[in-house]
Write a protein that holds these residues in place. Structure first.
Motif, PDB file in Angstrom:
ATOM      1  N   HIS A 124     -39.615  -8.462 -14.058  1.00  0.00           N
ATOM      2  CA  HIS A 124     -39.951  -7.200 -13.636  1.00  0.00           C
ATOM      3  C   HIS A 124     -39.928  -6.373 -14.903  1.00  0.00           C
ATOM      4  O   HIS A 124     -40.634  -5.284 -15.164  1.00  0.00           O
ATOM      5  CB  HIS A 124     -38.779  -6.328 -12.478  1.00  0.00           C
ATOM      6  CG  HIS A 124     -37.483  -6.612 -13.137  1.00  0.00           C
ATOM      7  ND1 HIS A 124     -36.633  -7.531 -13.006  1.00  0.00           N
ATOM      8  CD2 HIS A 124     -36.773  -5.253 -13.670  1.00  0.00           C
ATOM      9  CE1 HIS A 124     -35.493  -7.368 -13.539  1.00  0.00           C
ATOM     10  NE2 HIS A 124     -35.458  -6.214 -13.964  1.00  0.00           N
ATOM     11  N   ARG A 147     -44.666 -17.329  -4.377  1.00  0.00           N
ATOM     12  CA  ARG A 147     -43.752 -18.077  -3.725  1.00  0.00           C
ATOM     13  C   ARG A 147     -43.923 -18.188  -2.270  1.00  0.00           C
ATOM     14  O   ARG A 147     -43.289 -19.478  -1.688  1.00  0.00           O
ATOM     15  CB  ARG A 147     -42.352 -17.029  -3.654  1.00  0.00           C
ATOM     16  CG  ARG A 147     -41.007 -17.758  -3.172  1.00  0.00           C
ATOM     17  CD  ARG A 147     -39.923 -16.854  -3.099  1.00  0.00           C
ATOM     18  NE  ARG A 147     -38.546 -17.454  -2.851  1.00  0.00           N
ATOM     19  CZ  ARG A 147     -38.140 -17.551  -1.718  1.00  0.00           C
ATOM     20  NH1 ARG A 147     -38.907 -17.300  -0.624  1.00  0.00           N
ATOM     21  NH2 ARG A 147     -36.919 -18.024  -1.425  1.00  0.00           N
ATOM     22  N   LEU A 181     -42.636 -15.924  -7.436  1.00  0.00           N
ATOM     23  CA  LEU A 181     -42.654 -14.545  -6.988  1.00  0.00           C
ATOM     24  C   LEU A 181     -43.011 -14.202  -5.617  1.00  0.00           C
ATOM     25  O   LEU A 181     -44.012 -14.792  -5.077  1.00  0.00           O
ATOM     26  CB  LEU A 181     -43.508 -13.703  -8.075  1.00  0.00           C
ATOM     27  CG  LEU A 181     -42.891 -13.518  -9.627  1.00  0.00           C
ATOM     28  CD1 LEU A 181     -43.463 -14.521 -10.389  1.00  0.00           C
ATOM     29  CD2 LEU A 181     -42.970 -11.916 -10.044  1.00  0.00           C
ATOM     30  N   ASP A 182     -42.068 -13.624  -5.163  1.00  0.00           N
ATOM     31  CA  ASP A 182     -42.407 -12.982  -3.687  1.00  0.00           C
ATOM     32  C   ASP A 182     -43.506 -11.787  -4.052  1.00  0.00           C
ATOM     33  O   ASP A 182     -43.012 -10.729  -4.473  1.00  0.00           O
ATOM     34  CB  ASP A 182     -41.272 -12.360  -3.141  1.00  0.00           C
ATOM     35  CG  ASP A 182     -41.354 -12.005  -1.582  1.00  0.00           C
ATOM     36  OD1 ASP A 182     -42.309 -11.300  -1.377  1.00  0.00           O
ATOM     37  OD2 ASP A 182     -40.428 -12.189  -0.693  1.00  0.00           O
ATOM     38  N   ARG A 184     -44.724  -9.441  -2.068  1.00  0.00           N
ATOM     39  CA  ARG A 184     -44.026  -8.054  -1.260  1.00  0.00           C
ATOM     40  C   ARG A 184     -43.162  -7.634  -2.648  1.00  0.00           C
ATOM     41  O   ARG A 184     -43.290  -6.062  -2.666  1.00  0.00           O
ATOM     42  CB  ARG A 184     -43.428  -8.260  -0.039  1.00  0.00           C
ATOM     43  CG  ARG A 184     -44.622  -8.897   0.861  1.00  0.00           C
ATOM     44  CD  ARG A 184     -43.734  -9.403   2.180  1.00  0.00           C
ATOM     45  NE  ARG A 184     -43.374 -10.641   1.910  1.00  0.00           N
ATOM     46  CZ  ARG A 184     -43.790 -11.850   1.729  1.00  0.00           C
ATOM     47  NH1 ARG A 184     -45.330 -11.835   1.534  1.00  0.00           N
ATOM     48  NH2 ARG A 184     -43.087 -12.832   1.123  1.00  0.00           N
ATOM     49  N   GLU A 185     -42.259  -8.291  -3.027  1.00  0.00           N
ATOM     50  CA  GLU A 185     -41.200  -7.666  -3.850  1.00  0.00           C
ATOM     51  C   GLU A 185     -42.125  -6.998  -5.349  1.00  0.00           C
ATOM     52  O   GLU A 185     -41.809  -6.042  -5.604  1.00  0.00           O
ATOM     53  CB  GLU A 185     -40.210  -8.826  -4.239  1.00  0.00           C
ATOM     54  CG  GLU A 185     -39.373  -9.112  -3.171  1.00  0.00           C
ATOM     55  CD  GLU A 185     -38.220 -10.028  -3.738  1.00  0.00           C
ATOM     56  OE1 GLU A 185     -38.019 -10.387  -4.870  1.00  0.00           O
ATOM     57  OE2 GLU A 185     -37.361 -10.473  -2.874  1.00  0.00           O
ATOM     58  N   LEU A 186     -42.857  -8.067  -5.861  1.00  0.00           N
ATOM     59  CA  LEU A 186     -43.715  -7.660  -6.779  1.00  0.00           C
ATOM     60  C   LEU A 186     -44.523  -6.330  -6.489  1.00  0.00           C
ATOM     61  O   LEU A 186     -44.735  -5.566  -7.398  1.00  0.00           O
ATOM     62  CB  LEU A 186     -44.698  -8.843  -7.225  1.00  0.00           C
ATOM     63  CG  LEU A 186     -45.623  -8.507  -8.537  1.00  0.00           C
ATOM     64  CD1 LEU A 186     -44.707  -8.093  -9.729  1.00  0.00           C
ATOM     65  CD2 LEU A 186     -46.264  -9.751  -8.868  1.00  0.00           C
ATOM     66  N   ALA A 188     -43.886  -4.081  -4.633  1.00  0.00           N
ATOM     67  CA  ALA A 188     -42.913  -2.721  -4.606  1.00  0.00           C
ATOM     68  C   ALA A 188     -42.648  -2.438  -6.041  1.00  0.00           C
ATOM     69  O   ALA A 188     -42.539  -1.200  -6.262  1.00  0.00           O
ATOM     70  CB  ALA A 188     -41.811  -3.102  -3.989  1.00  0.00           C
ATOM     71  N   GLN A 189     -42.677  -3.533  -6.913  1.00  0.00           N
ATOM     72  CA  GLN A 189     -42.104  -2.936  -8.446  1.00  0.00           C
ATOM     73  C   GLN A 189     -43.287  -2.460  -9.228  1.00  0.00           C
ATOM     74  O   GLN A 189     -43.056  -1.720 -10.206  1.00  0.00           O
ATOM     75  CB  GLN A 189     -41.643  -4.319  -9.146  1.00  0.00           C
ATOM     76  CG  GLN A 189     -40.322  -4.834  -8.488  1.00  0.00           C
ATOM     77  CD  GLN A 189     -40.250  -6.260  -8.869  1.00  0.00           C
ATOM     78  OE1 GLN A 189     -40.802  -6.976  -9.524  1.00  0.00           O
ATOM     79  NE2 GLN A 189     -38.839  -7.025  -8.642  1.00  0.00           N
TER      80      GLN A 189
END
Length: 249
Positions: A124, A147, A181-182, A184-186, A188-189
């Motif tokens: 990130h 991921r 990397l997920d 969904r997390e990426l 959001a970042q």
């Protein structure tokens, strides 16, 4: 954990990542997405973690002004040779991403960050730097190890113990990325910095084919089907890599 560079693995990297159908599919999807996205005029391009320069050379041959940034000297030397053999010019910088803001005088129209995030200790942390290196109204071409695809492949193989342990990192000396990397997390970042405009899967079915079938199918047919299904709502998210083309917010 520290960022992973490829000083001692340049030849193995070239054979593993770019040799054969896997590399051909990856390049074909990235190139098709960029051809669809970019304007028909010369752009200033920065390729971060440029490796052996495959994508940079393709862009240089289309008239773009390319800068390659790569921390591993053997990889950068391989890129220099590739450009020389093709009769193309570029700027070559041996530097990790952390040093780029201090070395580059102005931002770029297009920034490539392909297969870099998954090798970083803190993926990130590079995102604000990518934003600063891109002009307002420019483009970020972001490709990363997915991921979800790794989880699905382990499910198909019955590696349930590995999944329960949530052990997704590759071996230290392997070319399996250390930090898948997920998406969904990426996403959001990225939210406050980038608008994702195009999302494609890279190798949405090839890596799931039985090995004995992979060698029987002609490369042209593989490329045709991968390109045709790279954005299919049921298959795109299974791509071994995901390619997102983003615009600065």
């Amino acid at each position: 954990m520290s960022d992973r560079h490829f000083d001692q693995l340049a030849t193995r990297f070239a054979e593993k990542i770019y040799g054969g159908a896997k590399g051909a599919i990856r390049l074909a999807v990235l190139q098709a997405d960029l051809l669809e996205t970019l304007p028909d005029r010369p752009l200033r391009v920065l390729d971060i973690g440029a490796g052996l320069g495959h994508m940079s050379l393709w862009l240089a041959e289309r008239g773009h002004q390319v800068t390659l940034a790569e921390p591993a000297e053997p990889m950068l030397e391989g890129a220099r040779q590739r450009f020389a053999e093709a009769g193309q010019s570029a700027t070559f910088i041996q530097a990790p991403w952390q040093d780029l803001l201090g070395q580059l005088p102005e931002p770029y129209d297009l920034v490539l960050c392909h297969a870099v995030l998954e090798w970083l200790a803190e993926p990130h942390a590079i995102l604000p730097v990518l934003h600063q290196l891109t002009v307002p109204g420019g483009w970020l071409s972001l490709a990363f190890y997915n991921r979800d695809a790794l989880v699905y492949r382990n499910l198909l193989k019955g590696h349930f113990r590995k999944l329960r342990k949530n052990d997704m990192a590759g071996e230290k000396q392997s070319l399996t990325p250390q930090q898948p990397l997920d998406p969904r997390e990426l996403a959001a970042q990225l939210e406050d910095l980038w608008q994702v405009e195009i999302q494609s899967g890279v190798r949405v079915f090839h890596d799931y084919m039985p090995v004995e079938f992979q060698g029987r199918v002609e490369l042209a047919q593989l490329l045709e089907m991968e390109l045709a299904h790279r954005r299919h709502p049921a298959f795109a998210g299974l791509g071994r890599y995901l390619h997102w083309v983003c615009r600065p917010v």
